[in-house]
Design a protein around this motif. Sequence first.
Motif, PDB file in Angstrom:
ATOM      1  N   ILE A  77     -19.618 -61.983  -4.416  1.00 55.34           N
ATOM      2  CA  ILE A  77     -18.625 -62.901  -4.980  1.00 55.34           C
ATOM      3  C   ILE A  77     -17.992 -62.244  -6.207  1.00 55.34           C
ATOM      4  N   GLY A  80     -11.078 -62.821  -8.732  1.00 51.81           N
ATOM      5  CA  GLY A  80      -9.878 -62.109  -8.327  1.00 51.81           C
ATOM      6  C   GLY A  80      -8.815 -62.065  -9.409  1.00 51.81           C
ATOM      7  N   VAL A  84      -9.224 -66.728  -9.443  1.00 44.51           N
ATOM      8  CA  VAL A  84      -9.984 -67.556  -8.501  1.00 44.51           C
ATOM      9  C   VAL A  84     -11.150 -66.727  -7.995  1.00 44.51           C
ATOM     10  N   TRP A  85     -12.284 -67.384  -7.764  1.00 43.47           N
ATOM     11  CA  TRP A  85     -13.474 -66.696  -7.261  1.00 43.47           C
ATOM     12  C   TRP A  85     -13.420 -66.601  -5.737  1.00 43.47           C
ATOM     13  N   HIS A  86     -13.743 -65.419  -5.214  1.00 44.69           N
ATOM     14  CA  HIS A  86     -13.692 -65.150  -3.777  1.00 44.69           C
ATOM     15  C   HIS A  86     -14.986 -64.476  -3.331  1.00 44.69           C
ATOM     16  N   SER A  87     -15.159 -64.381  -2.011  1.00 44.18           N
ATOM     17  CA  SER A  87     -16.266 -63.638  -1.415  1.00 44.18           C
ATOM     18  C   SER A  87     -15.697 -62.546  -0.523  1.00 44.18           C
ATOM     19  N   SER A  92     -10.540 -66.876   2.657  1.00 45.87           N
ATOM     20  CA  SER A  92     -10.127 -67.634   1.470  1.00 45.87           C
ATOM     21  C   SER A  92     -10.509 -69.108   1.549  1.00 45.87           C
ATOM     22  N   SER A  95     -12.961 -69.675  -1.143  1.00 45.67           N
ATOM     23  CA  SER A  95     -12.578 -69.402  -2.523  1.00 45.67           C
ATOM     24  C   SER A  95     -12.598 -70.679  -3.344  1.00 45.67           C
ATOM     25  N   CYS A 102     -17.771 -71.486  -5.544  1.00 45.15           N
ATOM     26  CA  CYS A 102     -17.598 -70.477  -4.498  1.00 45.15           C
ATOM     27  C   CYS A 102     -18.945 -70.111  -3.900  1.00 45.15           C
ATOM     28  N   HIS A 146      -8.068 -60.731   0.035  1.00 46.42           N
ATOM     29  CA  HIS A 146      -7.795 -61.772  -0.958  1.00 46.42           C
ATOM     30  C   HIS A 146      -6.654 -61.391  -1.906  1.00 46.42           C
TER      31      HIS A 146
END
Length: 290
Positions: A77, A80, A84-87, A92, A95, A102, A146
């Motif tokens: 994780i 970005g 925003v937090w993403h994996s 998305s 996210s 997340c 992302h």
Amino acid sequence: MELFTTVGLPEHFITLTPTSDVMTVGSCFAQHVGTLLQQRMGEEHVMVNPFGVLYNPVSIAQSLLMLTEGEKPDGRIFLGQDNVWHSWTHSSLFSAPTEEECRRKVVTSVCEARHRLRSASLLCITFGTTRCYRLLSEGYVVANCHKEPQRCFSEEEYPLDSLISLWRDVLQRLHAFAPEMKVCFTVSPYRYRKYGYHESQIQKSKLLLLADALVSSDDHTAYFPAYEIMLDELRDYRFYAPDMLHPSEQAVGIISSRFEQWTFSPEMKNVAEERYREWRRSLHRQIVKP
């Protein structure tokens, strides 16, 4: 006079009953067909893309290995550039504005998918493209970029031999994890204009060869000809969405019906029709609700 040729379905492979469980993993085509199966079989019996939409065989393989090997699901994780937090292992859909949210979404989905995969009668896998993106700083292939800067990735075309070797290992691990489960491969009929139509066809050819190599050496697997039905039986632009790339809703419905013809037991067909009628009635009630 016949105006088109009918694509024959493979030899009978599996019988799905009202108690059967199915999981679909892969491209947006897997998403669409899986959603239709949910309407016919019930959401409690069909899990659709637990990692979100995945396009290339490497990302799909990594997601399934995460489920079978018990790998910690929240280790990739990141925050970005969009704040925003993403994996890196998920689309998305997972996210979130905070790291905690997340991680919660990722862990919840992986844990549920791991549980449902173990009891699944059928796993449907749809390959979309052989192109993948490797995160340069970490060295692994990501499921989704992302919208991070292009300089962070190298775009790669995986060799066919490497994909076959990778997926034979994945299948062995799947069989050990869920011995009774069968695996069905499909190739998405979506065309990738980004690479040019000739390159898109070359990629589809590699995916067809990959599926053929896996099915020919494993009795627990089969290939369903979604790609061939789209290109042969439905070879008319009226069966495409307005972008002229994605299959239309009608085309997805026709291909899904052929899949049900191939797999559903008579009892499952009756239950599916009743579920579908109830779903249509519920939509009507929502529309006319004052």
